[in-house]
Enzyme design. Sequence first.
Site, PDB file in Angstrom:
ATOM      1  N   GLY A 101     -46.850   4.714  15.073  1.00 23.38           N
ATOM      2  CA  GLY A 101     -45.922   3.641  14.758  1.00 23.38           C
ATOM      3  C   GLY A 101     -44.763   4.062  13.879  1.00 23.38           C
ATOM      4  N   LYS A 106     -46.233 -13.099  21.179  1.00 20.86           N
ATOM      5  CA  LYS A 106     -47.218 -13.158  20.092  1.00 20.86           C
ATOM      6  C   LYS A 106     -47.545 -14.628  19.867  1.00 20.86           C
ATOM      7  CE  LYS A 106     -49.354 -10.932  16.642  1.00 20.86           C
ATOM      8  NZ  LYS A 106     -50.250  -9.776  16.788  1.00 20.86           N
ATOM      9  N   GLY A 147     -56.520   2.901  19.967  1.00 27.07           N
ATOM     10  CA  GLY A 147     -55.202   2.616  19.432  1.00 27.07           C
ATOM     11  C   GLY A 147     -54.700   3.571  18.369  1.00 27.07           C
ATOM     12  N   VAL A 184     -48.998  -1.125  18.310  1.00 27.25           N
ATOM     13  CA  VAL A 184     -48.497   0.162  18.797  1.00 27.25           C
ATOM     14  C   VAL A 184     -48.825   0.340  20.271  1.00 27.25           C
ATOM     15  CG1 VAL A 184     -48.757   2.664  18.582  1.00 27.25           C
ATOM     16  CG2 VAL A 184     -48.515   1.272  16.538  1.00 27.25           C
ATOM     17  N   LYS A 231     -53.248  -2.529  18.061  1.00 20.87           N
ATOM     18  CA  LYS A 231     -52.789  -3.395  19.155  1.00 20.87           C
ATOM     19  C   LYS A 231     -51.276  -3.369  19.316  1.00 20.87           C
ATOM     20  CE  LYS A 231     -54.548  -7.290  17.803  1.00 20.87           C
ATOM     21  NZ  LYS A 231     -55.203  -6.817  16.575  1.00 20.87           N
ATOM     22  N   GLU A 273     -49.849 -10.270  23.077  1.00 21.82           N
ATOM     23  CA  GLU A 273     -50.653  -9.595  22.054  1.00 21.82           C
ATOM     24  C   GLU A 273     -51.360 -10.616  21.168  1.00 21.82           C
ATOM     25  OE1 GLU A 273     -50.264  -6.979  18.000  1.00 21.82           O
ATOM     26  OE2 GLU A 273     -48.553  -6.977  19.371  1.00 21.82           O
ATOM     27  N   GLY A 274     -52.673 -10.521  21.118  1.00 16.56           N
ATOM     28  CA  GLY A 274     -53.462 -11.429  20.300  1.00 16.56           C
ATOM     29  C   GLY A 274     -53.432 -11.078  18.829  1.00 16.56           C
ATOM     30  N   ALA A 275     -54.103 -11.899  18.041  1.00 21.53           N
ATOM     31  CA  ALA A 275     -54.259 -11.667  16.603  1.00 21.53           C
ATOM     32  C   ALA A 275     -55.735 -11.416  16.338  1.00 21.53           C
ATOM     33  CB  ALA A 275     -53.773 -12.870  15.804  1.00 21.53           C
TER      34      ALA A 275
END
Length: 239
Positions: free
Chosen positions: A212, A45, A178, A25, A23, A117-119
């Site tokens: 990354g 975030k 991803g 990256v 997610k 961006e979620g967790a």
Amino acid sequence: MTVGSTSYRGILVVTGTGTEVGKTVTTAAIAALALADGATVAVVKPAQTGIAAGEPGDLADVARLAGDVTCVEYARYPDPLAPATAARRAGLAPIDLDEVVAGVRGLAATHDLVLVEGAGGLLVWFDEVGTNLGHLAMELRAPVLVVAAAGLGTLNATALTCEALRVRGLDCLGVVVGSFPAGPDLAAACNLADLSGVAAAPLLGVLPEKLGGAARPAFLDAARAALDPVLGGSWPLLS
């Protein structure tokens, strides 16, 4: 929201089919392409878990890879758990959905693109009553990009995530793999042809593994080659 030959504009929520699927990256790649296109970009975030106070988290990785983005983190919990569980164990307040919604809307008024961006996955709990990233996307009326794993099991996880989006009346912009291995096994190779079908949404990119770790210029080039024009890249949709 504008979709076309240039990079994405508006608010975009980025979720995953689970943890460690790429997610951050993916978020950084979209941000990098938007910046290269002249856009102003913010990355939000709502909750960072598994990182102690003062340590660099996911947003530090986004800034390192993408460049000059506005980064906002609303809550941080040291245990690598779902935000609600991590907050409870740390004796800290859970995510305040209203605060995040107001903050994202404010950023959207001053930036061309806001990435949220979620967790973990879409339905991971933010608090003890089950508020999750889906609720946030609903409040923001924002489309959702699903980041999926490459290998065996990803078809079911992707289908479930996209079905959960549809049940909630949310728009799935598409799916991005991803982290795709340099030497894919049979399942990973076949999944590229099958993901859009099970998701009922387009496959919008396939990012290579270990991206990354790239330096910023190489990261931008790889992002452009690996993401669809909808996200600012040049990668063609698979038929």
